[in-house]
Design a protein around this motif. Structure first.
Motif, PDB file in Angstrom:
ATOM      1  N   LYS A   1       0.835  -1.201   0.000  1.00 43.78           N
ATOM      2  CA  LYS A   1       0.000   0.000   0.000  1.00 43.78           C
ATOM      3  C   LYS A   1       0.870   1.251   0.000  1.00 43.78           C
ATOM      4  O   LYS A   1       1.893   1.319   0.695  1.00 43.78           O
ATOM      5  CB  LYS A   1      -0.902  -0.002   1.235  1.00 43.78           C
ATOM      6  N   VAL A   2       0.480   2.233  -0.763  1.00 45.82           N
ATOM      7  CA  VAL A   2       1.187   3.518  -0.792  1.00 45.82           C
ATOM      8  C   VAL A   2       0.942   4.225   0.545  1.00 45.82           C
ATOM      9  O   VAL A   2      -0.207   4.306   1.004  1.00 45.82           O
ATOM     10  CB  VAL A   2       0.687   4.392  -1.953  1.00 45.82           C
ATOM     11  N   PRO A   3       1.971   4.728   1.214  1.00 46.63           N
ATOM     12  CA  PRO A   3       1.797   5.383   2.518  1.00 46.63           C
ATOM     13  C   PRO A   3       0.795   6.538   2.453  1.00 46.63           C
ATOM     14  O   PRO A   3       0.731   7.271   1.461  1.00 46.63           O
ATOM     15  CB  PRO A   3       3.199   5.896   2.842  1.00 46.63           C
ATOM     16  N   ASP A   4       0.010   6.681   3.539  1.00 45.59           N
ATOM     17  CA  ASP A   4      -1.013   7.733   3.594  1.00 45.59           C
ATOM     18  C   ASP A   4      -0.410   9.121   3.428  1.00 45.59           C
ATOM     19  O   ASP A   4      -1.022  10.010   2.820  1.00 45.59           O
ATOM     20  CB  ASP A   4      -1.778   7.653   4.920  1.00 45.59           C
ATOM     21  N   LYS A   5       0.787   9.327   3.965  1.00 45.77           N
ATOM     22  CA  LYS A   5       1.419  10.642   3.871  1.00 45.77           C
ATOM     23  C   LYS A   5       1.730  10.983   2.415  1.00 45.77           C
ATOM     24  O   LYS A   5       1.577  12.132   1.983  1.00 45.77           O
ATOM     25  CB  LYS A   5       2.718  10.655   4.697  1.00 45.77           C
ATOM     26  N   VAL A   6       2.145   9.968   1.650  1.00 46.52           N
ATOM     27  CA  VAL A   6       2.418  10.179   0.222  1.00 46.52           C
ATOM     28  C   VAL A   6       1.122  10.541  -0.501  1.00 46.52           C
ATOM     29  O   VAL A   6       1.080  11.477  -1.310  1.00 46.52           O
ATOM     30  CB  VAL A   6       3.046   8.913  -0.400  1.00 46.52           C
ATOM     31  N   LEU A   7       0.042   9.796  -0.187  1.00 45.81           N
ATOM     32  CA  LEU A   7      -1.248  10.082  -0.822  1.00 45.81           C
ATOM     33  C   LEU A   7      -1.721  11.492  -0.490  1.00 45.81           C
ATOM     34  O   LEU A   7      -2.269  12.192  -1.349  1.00 45.81           O
ATOM     35  CB  LEU A   7      -2.290   9.062  -0.351  1.00 45.81           C
ATOM     36  N   GLU A   8      -1.506  11.900   0.751  1.00 50.95           N
ATOM     37  CA  GLU A   8      -1.916  13.245   1.168  1.00 50.95           C
ATOM     38  C   GLU A   8      -1.163  14.315   0.376  1.00 50.95           C
ATOM     39  O   GLU A   8      -1.761  15.277  -0.126  1.00 50.95           O
ATOM     40  CB  GLU A   8      -1.659  13.410   2.665  1.00 50.95           C
ATOM     41  N   ASN A   9       0.148  14.155   0.254  1.00 56.54           N
ATOM     42  CA  ASN A   9       0.953  15.148  -0.470  1.00 56.54           C
ATOM     43  C   ASN A   9       0.628  15.166  -1.964  1.00 56.54           C
ATOM     44  O   ASN A   9       0.583  16.227  -2.590  1.00 56.54           O
ATOM     45  CB  ASN A   9       2.445  14.860  -0.264  1.00 56.54           C
ATOM     46  N   VAL A  10       0.423  13.972  -2.521  1.00 58.73           N
ATOM     47  CA  VAL A  10       0.059  13.888  -3.939  1.00 58.73           C
ATOM     48  C   VAL A  10      -1.274  14.571  -4.184  1.00 58.73           C
ATOM     49  O   VAL A  10      -1.474  15.251  -5.190  1.00 58.73           O
ATOM     50  CB  VAL A  10       0.016  12.410  -4.393  1.00 58.73           C
ATOM     51  N   GLN A  11      -2.219  14.389  -3.234  1.00 54.13           N
ATOM     52  CA  GLN A  11      -3.531  15.015  -3.369  1.00 54.13           C
ATOM     53  C   GLN A  11      -3.398  16.547  -3.368  1.00 54.13           C
ATOM     54  O   GLN A  11      -4.069  17.240  -4.143  1.00 54.13           O
ATOM     55  CB  GLN A  11      -4.446  14.569  -2.217  1.00 54.13           C
ATOM     56  N   LYS A  12      -2.520  17.061  -2.526  1.00 55.17           N
ATOM     57  CA  LYS A  12      -2.298  18.513  -2.471  1.00 55.17           C
ATOM     58  C   LYS A  12      -1.742  19.022  -3.806  1.00 55.17           C
ATOM     59  O   LYS A  12      -2.206  20.030  -4.335  1.00 55.17           O
ATOM     60  CB  LYS A  12      -1.334  18.863  -1.331  1.00 55.17           C
ATOM     61  N   VAL A  13      -0.739  18.304  -4.323  1.00 54.33           N
ATOM     62  CA  VAL A  13      -0.152  18.689  -5.613  1.00 54.33           C
ATOM     63  C   VAL A  13      -1.204  18.621  -6.711  1.00 54.33           C
ATOM     64  O   VAL A  13      -1.312  19.514  -7.558  1.00 54.33           O
ATOM     65  CB  VAL A  13       1.049  17.780  -5.954  1.00 54.33           C
ATOM     66  N   GLY A  14      -2.016  17.544  -6.682  1.00 52.35           N
ATOM     67  CA  GLY A  14      -3.051  17.371  -7.688  1.00 52.35           C
ATOM     68  C   GLY A  14      -4.088  18.471  -7.664  1.00 52.35           C
ATOM     69  O   GLY A  14      -4.545  18.941  -8.720  1.00 52.35           O
ATOM     70  N   LEU A  15      -4.457  18.909  -6.472  1.00 51.49           N
ATOM     71  CA  LEU A  15      -5.435  19.988  -6.350  1.00 51.49           C
ATOM     72  C   LEU A  15      -4.895  21.289  -6.952  1.00 51.49           C
ATOM     73  O   LEU A  15      -5.634  22.028  -7.605  1.00 51.49           O
ATOM     74  CB  LEU A  15      -5.817  20.196  -4.882  1.00 51.49           C
ATOM     75  N   VAL A  16      -3.610  21.545  -6.717  1.00 48.76           N
ATOM     76  CA  VAL A  16      -2.992  22.746  -7.292  1.00 48.76           C
ATOM     77  C   VAL A  16      -3.016  22.660  -8.817  1.00 48.76           C
ATOM     78  O   VAL A  16      -3.374  23.624  -9.508  1.00 48.76           O
ATOM     79  CB  VAL A  16      -1.548  22.909  -6.784  1.00 48.76           C
ATOM     80  N   ILE A  17      -2.652  21.492  -9.355  1.00 49.45           N
ATOM     81  CA  ILE A  17      -2.661  21.300 -10.814  1.00 49.45           C
ATOM     82  C   ILE A  17      -4.063  21.485 -11.365  1.00 49.45           C
ATOM     83  O   ILE A  17      -4.278  22.157 -12.388  1.00 49.45           O
ATOM     84  CB  ILE A  17      -2.125  19.904 -11.180  1.00 49.45           C
ATOM     85  N   LEU A  18      -5.050  20.904 -10.669  1.00 47.90           N
ATOM     86  CA  LEU A  18      -6.443  20.975 -11.125  1.00 47.90           C
ATOM     87  C   LEU A  18      -6.949  22.416 -11.123  1.00 47.90           C
ATOM     88  O   LEU A  18      -7.599  22.863 -12.077  1.00 47.90           O
ATOM     89  CB  LEU A  18      -7.315  20.106 -10.214  1.00 47.90           C
ATOM     90  N   LEU A  19      -6.634  23.150 -10.052  1.00 44.41           N
ATOM     91  CA  LEU A  19      -7.062  24.548  -9.981  1.00 44.41           C
ATOM     92  C   LEU A  19      -6.392  25.395 -11.060  1.00 44.41           C
ATOM     93  O   LEU A  19      -7.026  26.284 -11.646  1.00 44.41           O
ATOM     94  CB  LEU A  19      -6.750  25.111  -8.584  1.00 44.41           C
ATOM     95  N   LEU A  20      -5.128  25.097 -11.339  1.00 42.78           N
ATOM     96  CA  LEU A  20      -4.419  25.819 -12.397  1.00 42.78           C
ATOM     97  C   LEU A  20      -5.039  25.540 -13.769  1.00 42.78           C
ATOM     98  O   LEU A  20      -5.194  26.445 -14.592  1.00 42.78           O
ATOM     99  CB  LEU A  20      -2.934  25.435 -12.399  1.00 42.78           C
ATOM    100  N   LEU A  21      -5.426  24.267 -14.000  1.00 43.37           N
ATOM    101  CA  LEU A  21      -6.050  23.904 -15.274  1.00 43.37           C
ATOM    102  C   LEU A  21      -7.409  24.592 -15.436  1.00 43.37           C
ATOM    103  O   LEU A  21      -7.739  25.087 -16.522  1.00 43.37           O
ATOM    104  CB  LEU A  21      -6.219  22.386 -15.367  1.00 43.37           C
ATOM    105  N   ILE A  22      -8.193  24.632 -14.344  1.00 39.81           N
ATOM    106  CA  ILE A  22      -9.494  25.300 -14.386  1.00 39.81           C
ATOM    107  C   ILE A  22      -9.304  26.789 -14.642  1.00 39.81           C
ATOM    108  O   ILE A  22     -10.002  27.394 -15.462  1.00 39.81           O
ATOM    109  CB  ILE A  22     -10.273  25.064 -13.069  1.00 39.81           C
ATOM    110  N   GLY A  23      -8.338  27.386 -13.934  1.00 39.05           N
ATOM    111  CA  GLY A  23      -8.060  28.801 -14.137  1.00 39.05           C
ATOM    112  C   GLY A  23      -7.572  29.094 -15.545  1.00 39.05           C
ATOM    113  O   GLY A  23      -7.959  30.103 -16.155  1.00 39.05           O
ATOM    114  N   TYR A  24      -6.761  28.188 -16.088  1.00 39.84           N
ATOM    115  CA  TYR A  24      -6.239  28.345 -17.446  1.00 39.84           C
ATOM    116  C   TYR A  24      -7.378  28.299 -18.463  1.00 39.84           C
ATOM    117  O   TYR A  24      -7.440  29.108 -19.397  1.00 39.84           O
ATOM    118  CB  TYR A  24      -5.239  27.232 -17.714  1.00 39.84           C
ATOM    119  N   GLY A  25      -8.306  27.339 -18.261  1.00 37.94           N
ATOM    120  CA  GLY A  25      -9.457  27.239 -19.154  1.00 37.94           C
ATOM    121  C   GLY A  25     -10.339  28.470 -19.078  1.00 37.94           C
ATOM    122  O   GLY A  25     -10.811  28.980 -20.107  1.00 37.94           O
TER     123      GLY A  25
END
Length: 438
Positions: free
Chosen positions: A404-428
């Motif tokens: 299993k991928v460690p929870d801390k890794v999943l948490e950090n990846v989720q944070k990075v993903g949210l930033v990417i997602l918000l940037l994509l929405i803002g870009y659109g």
């Protein structure tokens, strides 16, 4: 009023698509005994909510997404308090990896199935109405300025697309045709075959110029449908069913030719040659200052109509839905490789709203809902952190390796993903504003 109709369609359509997506996550979670704390369509603040059983259902004020909060899952809320305690039997993290994977793919599955059903139902109910290649080639095509720039000429007959025969004229300007790498048309012109290449960035150019995708249309023979009172057509004695063949000796069998000749003779008296009952007759008529004769026309192109049974509708509707995915894969590949500009191709909420249009038509509405449902499924499958596809990558890794991928890794990846997602929405959204005002 038209803007209001567009907004209503956008909000309703997006709510249906997002609602189905989140429903998929929720139902799979409940199927496997996970506790679903909330199901929301739209983003906060909530304007409506109620609780049924263990789940709170609500509608957010901003209709641009939705969420399902599942106990024990690291999601976009970034709530990690549960990680400090041992997993509970009803939590997402306590379930086998294959169950968690199905929960994450639930929204994609539901969007895909609903999109397929919409395409199938529309195909079953309406069948097909289209112009055949044979019918169009009786008269040839009419290019607009973009079509002329590509190399088309009035009267060209399209022989094939990318070396392959076709039947439905709509295939000529379908997005998949226009996105084809090294695509080309073969046309017959004055008894000879001519090749016309399709630029790889044609759709980008059309969007940049705010030009119609219909850069070529069939030339349209016509007949008189109705006569306006006190008009030149009435004074000339024209009747419904007459076919105007020439003005002052200039041939006008096609409507675009008639328009050009009338404008050139605005404010003048002209001689009209017309067919009535198969016999050629002549008359004279005044053209008004605006270059109008004063009648409405009826196109004489013959459309093919075809109905399908349930089995045929399932095959054809599914094929059309698959074509949507294929087209978007091709488009994404062109954006990634730089062959098509992302800034000119990607749209945000305003661009999506414009797809629905300013007039309501239920067939068009459900066609767009089906299209966007398939697009949402495809987009969410991309391996981007914070999207379902990103979660699915980690769960697939766990299934394959047993680790299993460690929870801390999943948490950090989720944070990075949210930033990417918000940037994509803002870009659109920025692209939408740029296309509107620049």
């Amino acid at each position: 009023m038209q803007i209001l109709i567009m907004i209503i369609q956008f909000v309703l359509g997006l709510s249906i698509i997002v609602g189905i997506h989140e429903l998929g996550h929720m139902l799979f979670a409940k199927l496997f005994g996970m506790r679903v704390e909330s199901y929301t369509i739209g983003f906060p603040p909530k304007i409506f909510r109620f609780k049924w059983g263990e789940t709170e259902y609500g509608i957010g004020a901003l209709p641009l997404g939705g969420s399902v909060k599942i106990a024990g899952m690291i999601d976009e809320s970034l709530d990690t308090k549960h990680l400090k305690q041992a997993p509970q039997p009803w939590e997402f993290r306590a379930k086998p990896a294959w169950q968690r994977l199905l929960v994450m793919l639930g929204g994609i599955i539901f969007n895909t199935v609903s999109g397929l059903l919409i395409y199938i139902c529309i195909t079953l109910m309406l069948g097909d109405t289209y112009l055949s290649k044979e019918e169009v080639n009786k008269h040839g095509i009419l290019p607009n300025p973009t079509g002329i720039m590509l190399g088309f000429q009035e009267g060209d007959k399209i022989v094939n697309i990318n070396g392959k025969d076709f039947n439905n004229f709509a295939e000529v300007i379908s997005p998949r045709t226009l996105l084809k790498t090294n695509g080309y048309y073969t046309v017959e012109r004055n008894g000879q075959e001519v090749r016309i290449n399709i630029p790889s960035n044609l759709l980008e150019k059309l969007a940049e110029k705010k030009a119609s995708i219909e850069f070529i249309v069939p030339r349209t023979p016509f007949e008189v449908k109705g006569i306006q009172p006190h008009s030149g057509a009435q004074k000339a004695g024209l009747r419904p069913g007459d076919q105007i063949m020439a003005i002052n000796g200039q041939p006008t069998p096609y409507f675009n030719q008639l328009q050009a000749v009338l404008l050139a003779n605005a404010g003048q008296q002209v001689e009209i040659a017309y067919l009535r009952g198969g016999k050629l007759q002549k008359t004279v008529a005044p053209i008004n200052a605006a270059g109008k004769l004063g009648f409405c026309s009826r196109p004489l192109l013959r459309y093919e109509k075809r109905k399908y049974n349930l089995g045929q509708a399932i095959v054809i509707g599914s094929t059309r839905a698959i074509e949507v995915v294929k087209t978007n894969i091709i488009a994404l590949g062109k954006i990634i490789t730089g062959k098509v500009s992302a800034s000119k191709s990607l749209s945000g909420p305003i661009g999506i709203a414009q797809i629905f249009g300013t007039h309501f038509d239920w067939v068009h509405f459900w066609s767009i809902v089906g299209f966007l449902s398939i697009i949402l499924a495809f987009t969410n499958l991309l391996p981007i952190p914070a999207l379902d596809g990103g979660h699915a990558i980690f769960l697939s890794y766990e299934l394959i390796t047993g680790r299993k991928v460690p929870d801390k890794v999943l948490e950090n990846v989720q944070k990075v993903g949210l930033v990417i997602l918000l940037l994509l929405i803002g870009y659109g959204f920025f692209n939408d504003l740029r296309k509107l005002f620049w």
